[in-house]
Motif scaffolding. Structure first.
Motif, short mmCIF file in Angstrom:
data_model
loop_
_atom_site.label_atom_id
_atom_site.label_comp_id
_atom_site.label_asym_id
_atom_site.label_seq_id
_atom_site.Cartn_x
_atom_site.Cartn_y
_atom_site.Cartn_z
N ARG A 73 0.85 -1.19 0.00
CA ARG A 73 0.00 0.00 0.00
C ARG A 73 0.88 1.23 0.00
O ARG A 73 1.94 1.26 0.63
N ARG A 74 0.39 2.25 -0.68
CA ARG A 74 1.08 3.55 -0.72
C ARG A 74 0.55 4.42 0.42
O ARG A 74 -0.64 4.70 0.49
N ILE A 75 1.43 4.84 1.32
CA ILE A 75 1.05 5.60 2.51
C ILE A 75 1.69 6.98 2.43
O ILE A 75 2.82 7.14 1.94
N VAL A 76 0.96 8.00 2.89
CA VAL A 76 1.52 9.35 2.95
C VAL A 76 1.54 9.84 4.40
O VAL A 76 0.71 9.44 5.22
N SER A 77 2.52 10.67 4.67
CA SER A 77 2.64 11.30 5.99
C SER A 77 2.86 12.79 5.80
O SER A 77 3.56 13.21 4.87
N GLN A 78 2.26 13.59 6.67
CA GLN A 78 2.38 15.05 6.58
C GLN A 78 3.22 15.61 7.71
O GLN A 78 3.43 14.95 8.74
N ASN A 79 3.67 16.84 7.55
CA ASN A 79 4.34 17.52 8.66
C ASN A 79 3.29 17.89 9.71
O ASN A 79 2.09 17.83 9.46
N MET A 80 3.76 18.29 10.89
CA MET A 80 2.85 18.53 12.01
C MET A 80 1.86 19.66 11.73
O MET A 80 0.69 19.58 12.11
N HIS A 81 2.32 20.70 11.05
CA HIS A 81 1.44 21.83 10.71
C HIS A 81 0.26 21.36 9.86
O HIS A 81 -0.91 21.68 10.15
N ASP A 82 0.54 20.57 8.82
CA ASP A 82 -0.53 20.08 7.95
C ASP A 82 -1.42 19.07 8.65
O ASP A 82 -2.63 19.01 8.38
N LYS A 83 -0.84 18.27 9.55
CA LYS A 83 -1.64 17.29 10.29
C LYS A 83 -2.70 17.99 11.15
O LYS A 83 -3.85 17.54 11.22
N VAL A 84 -2.31 19.06 11.82
CA VAL A 84 -3.26 19.78 12.69
C VAL A 84 -4.40 20.34 11.85
O VAL A 84 -5.58 20.20 12.21
N ILE A 85 -4.07 20.96 10.72
CA ILE A 85 -5.12 21.52 9.86
C ILE A 85 -5.99 20.42 9.28
O ILE A 85 -7.21 20.57 9.17
N ASN A 86 -5.38 19.29 8.94
CA ASN A 86 -6.14 18.15 8.43
C ASN A 86 -7.14 17.65 9.46
O ASN A 86 -8.30 17.35 9.13
N HIS A 87 -6.72 17.58 10.72
CA HIS A 87 -7.63 17.16 11.78
C HIS A 87 -8.73 18.20 12.00
O HIS A 87 -9.88 17.84 12.26
N LEU A 88 -8.37 19.48 11.92
CA LEU A 88 -9.38 20.53 12.07
C LEU A 88 -10.45 20.43 10.99
O LEU A 88 -11.66 20.53 11.28
N VAL A 89 -10.02 20.23 9.75
CA VAL A 89 -10.98 20.11 8.65
C VAL A 89 -11.90 18.91 8.87
O VAL A 89 -13.11 18.98 8.63
N SER A 90 -11.33 17.82 9.34
CA SER A 90 -12.13 16.62 9.58
C SER A 90 -13.15 16.85 10.69
O SER A 90 -14.34 16.55 10.53
N ARG A 91 -12.68 17.38 11.82
CA ARG A 91 -13.54 17.54 13.00
C ARG A 91 -14.59 18.65 12.82
O ARG A 91 -15.73 18.48 13.25
N GLN A 92 -14.21 19.76 12.20
CA GLN A 92 -15.07 20.93 12.18
C GLN A 92 -15.87 21.10 10.89
O GLN A 92 -16.85 21.84 10.88
#
Length: 322
Positions: A73-92
């Motif tokens: 499987r192809r997996i991607v990882s983001q830097n911490m800044h992008d991870k926080v915004i990604n979680h915000l978009v998901s939650r809010q």
């Protein structure tokens, strides 16, 4: 259901940013990266706030790598800044707009559900159908390369029917378009968007095909019915429906009798973990990957130790060391 509006403003709420920041720090495995990020917490939170309130967020580059267990499987990882915004978009944005429209038979990636709930529903359907019909059949479907096959334009059209807020749509679309190969495995937004992508299929199966006993976990789903002929018809209709979504079924898709055993979410029909079914095959694959320098010796030994702890009663499964 009315389209959701006024979602974007929740992204730059300081309390929401701090909650997302803490969640990311708690769940990130690289603790050295987390320690460096926490050292300048106020600066990073202020930077995220400025980025979101000024509406100038662009997705940063991905760290892309492959995993080989249980399959490549192809997996991607983001830097911490992008991870926080990604979680915000998901939650809010995605959670309040998309989760209310999902059916209960869709059990993936939601609090209180998951594989355990999927196995529980499947087990309950087996018992109910056995009592009600005696003889019954199960259509087991699996979508081929699901995440990589998700069509961006089809997904965006589905989102427009649920979200009215233009700014919210813009940031979600920028995350979707940040990867050309469907949805990226590894992002929180990808998990939410993936379970939503097949929501129309869930309603089609439950309402149009009138399948009462149905459970889906991401791209794996089961349909229970007393008529094999009707399930054959359902299979044809599902294939036609998925063509519109630009998806195809895996060749493993087939109809089982209630007397047959099959694996769903890693368990057999009785709910037992399928330990001995493919351990030897997986270990041979691990050995091949090690010999060809795809994985480290540490990964290989970890797999041997793990499988030995799972199946100490099955010593013939294990291979000789290279």
């Amino acid at each position: 259901m009315k389209r959701k509006n006024n979602l974007y403003q929740q992204l730059y709420n300081f309390e929401n940013i701090i909650n997302a920041y803490d969640e990311v720090c708690k769940n990130t495995k690289n603790k050295r990266k987390v320690a460096n990020y926490k050292q300048y917490k106020c600066i990073y939170i202020s930077r995220i706030y400025d980025t979101l309130i000024n509406k100038n967020y662009t997705v940063g580059p991905y760290n892309i790598f492959n995993i080989y267990e249980p399959k490549k499987r192809r997996i991607v990882s983001q830097n911490m800044h992008d991870k926080v915004i990604n979680h915000l978009v998901s939650r809010q944005i995605l959670y309040p707009a998309l989760l209310p429209c999902l059916v209960d038979s869709n059990v993936a990636s939601r609090k209180g559900l998951g594989t355990r709930k999927g196995l529980e529903l499947a087990s309950n359907f087996h018992r109910t159908c056995k009592t009600k019909y005696g003889n019954y059949y199960i259509l087991k479907c699996d979508i081929s390369k699901f995440f990589a096959s998700i069509d961006h334009e089809v997904l965006k059209q589905k989102l427009r029917r649920k979200i009215k807020d233009k700014d919210a749509l813009d940031i979600v679309f920028s995350i979707i378009d940040s990867d050309t190969d469907g949805l990226s495995i590894g992002n929180m937004t990808s998990q939410v968007l993936a379970i939503f992508y097949l929501n129309d299929l869930d309603h089609f199966i439950k309402e149009d095909l009138q399948i009462k006993y149905y459970v889906r976990y991401q791209d794996d789903f089961l349909l229970f019915h007393h008529s094999k002929q009707y399930l054959t018809y359902c299979l044809k209709q599902i294939k036609n429906f998925l063509e519109k979504e630009h998806l195809t079924l895996n060749p493993k898709t087939r109809i089982y009798s209630h007397k047959n055993n099959f694996i769903f979410l890693g368990r057999d029909k009785a709910g037992n973990y399928a330990k001995h079914r493919d351990i030897n095959r997986r270990l041979k694959k691990k050995l091949y990957l090690y010999k060809n320098n795809f994985i480290s010796l540490n990964s290989l030994t970890s797999s041997y130790i793990c499988y030995h702890s799972l199946c100490p009663w099955y010593p013939d499964t294990f291979l000789k060391w290279p």
